[in-house]
Design an enzyme around this catalytic site. Structure first.
Site, PDB file in Angstrom:
ATOM      1  N   ASP A 157       0.733  -1.329   0.052  1.00 32.56           N
ATOM      2  CA  ASP A 157       0.190   0.027  -0.051  1.00 32.56           C
ATOM      3  C   ASP A 157       0.898   1.233  -0.021  1.00 32.56           C
ATOM      4  O   ASP A 157       0.676   2.194  -0.657  1.00 32.56           O
ATOM      5  CB  ASP A 157      -0.894  -0.068   1.183  1.00 32.56           C
ATOM      6  CG  ASP A 157      -1.545  -1.336   1.581  1.00 32.56           C
ATOM      7  OD1 ASP A 157      -2.396  -1.738   0.538  1.00 32.56           O
ATOM      8  OD2 ASP A 157      -1.395  -2.080   2.368  1.00 32.56           O
ATOM      9  N   HIS A 185      -4.768  -3.368   6.581  1.00 26.51           N
ATOM     10  CA  HIS A 185      -4.458  -3.621   5.044  1.00 26.51           C
ATOM     11  C   HIS A 185      -5.788  -4.036   4.500  1.00 26.51           C
ATOM     12  O   HIS A 185      -6.133  -5.401   4.299  1.00 26.51           O
ATOM     13  CB  HIS A 185      -3.565  -4.958   5.081  1.00 26.51           C
ATOM     14  CG  HIS A 185      -3.424  -5.244   3.476  1.00 26.51           C
ATOM     15  ND1 HIS A 185      -2.862  -4.295   2.413  1.00 26.51           N
ATOM     16  CD2 HIS A 185      -3.691  -6.469   2.776  1.00 26.51           C
ATOM     17  CE1 HIS A 185      -2.838  -4.959   1.468  1.00 26.51           C
ATOM     18  NE2 HIS A 185      -3.153  -6.213   1.597  1.00 26.51           N
TER      19      HIS A 185
END
Length: 332
Positions: A157, A185
């Site tokens: 990410d 996440h």
């Protein structure tokens, strides 16, 4: 001295991209000999044999031995580092709750195996989703290994956020530093560029100042990073593998060698003792710096109201996930 590195889910897609990078020295350095231990479930053993053949056929000077196995007592023995990629994937029509239940079982078992067989200094990186909660369960199931030795991957990410900023400004991802991924996440994660800097023509500028488009930064940019995994699946009909493998390499290399001066990275770690108002005993992604294989929170970053709301939202999701998982844990 060769180090022992375990990769689970070793017959899978991500591992296929990851193993070559590790074995050729991209992660632990060009001088460091390795023993690779590859764990997967019994039905995948034939596929795993093929992976072993390919690793042998790469004729890599650092690779001392490759050990394929479906047994935890073999896989977790004397490990220096465990990269837990394998998990139960979400199947069509599966509730997040069902997914959690299946994974609690796996990570409870692997945590117990780490506790029993691995070195107490082992570094454990959890990639398999839901990564934060899986990592917390593994850590709780390995009480003799310090909680700080467990981390989960939010580097993918982090890299996605860096690259979106770089694309917008027409620079390379290397010119962007200190983006932050806060929280889970999952699609509630908060990609934060309030403290990020970009190198424009040799001058370091804040990202907000460089981009001059607050509505993009607070809208499309955040959504793009949050939804990127789903967008890749939609396009490729398979989940991110190459980029996930690269992120794992970045994450583990930083644990091993430390973060560059003046830079911090995002990593899911135990929230105990943080100064950002995130509840204790969550595996939450924070900005960290790493030195001598130990991470520290980056302290003292001012948090505005917009960020606070997003950070609390993802903490709430993680708290709910944890509660569900801990319920399953007692019955697993």
């Amino acid at each position: 001295e060769a180090i022992r590195v375990l990769v689970t889910g070793a017959a899978g897609q991500i591992a296929y991209s990851l193993l070559y990078s590790i074995a050729k020295g991209d992660v632990f350095g060009k001088e460091q000999p390795l023993i690779l231990v590859l764990l997967d479930i019994t039905p995948m053993m034939t596929v795993l044999e093929g992976v072993v053949m390919e690793l042998q056929d790469c004729a890599l000077p650092l690779l001392r031995e490759v050990i394929p196995t479906d047994k935890e007592e073999v896989a977790f023995k004397d490990l220096d580092i465990a990269i837990l990629v394998g998990s139960m994937p979400r199947r069509e029509g599966m509730e997040r709750k069902d997914l959690l239940k299946a994974n609690v079982k796996i990570f409870k078992s692997q945590g117990a195996a780490l506790d029993k067989y691995a070195k107490k200094t082992v570094k454990v990186v959890v990639v398999g989703n839901p990564a934060n909660t899986n990592c917390l369960i593994a850590s709780k199931s390995a009480p003799s290994i310090p909680k700080e030795n467990f981390s989960c991957l939010t580097r993918l990410d982090h890299n996605r956020a860096k690259s979106q900023i770089a694309l917008k400004l027409g620079v390379t991802a290397n010119d962007v530093k200190n983006v932050i991924i806060w929280g889970n996440h999952s699609s509630t994660q908060y990609p934060d560029v309030n403290h990020a800097k970009v190198n424009l023509k040799g001058k370091e500028v804040g990202v907000y100042e460089a981009i001059k488009d607050d509505s993009w930064l607070k809208g499309d940019f955040i959504q793009t990073v949050q939804q990127r995994g789903a967008a890749v699946i939609k396009a490729r009909k398979l989940s991110s593998a190459m980029s996930a493998a690269k992120a794992i390499c970045d994450h583990v290399r930083d644990i091993w060698f430390g973060t560059p001066a003046g830079e911090f990275v995002s990593m899911g770690v135990i929230s105990d003792g943080n100064s950002y108002g995130v509840p204790e005993d969550l595996l939450y992604s924070f900005p960290v710096v790493i030195k001598d294989k130990a991470w520290k929170f980056v302290e003292g970053l001012p948090i505005n109201d917009f960020s606070r709301e997003k950070m609390d939202l993802t903490a709430k999701e993680l708290t709910e996930e944890k509660e569900t998982a801990v319920e399953f844990l007692s019955s697993a």
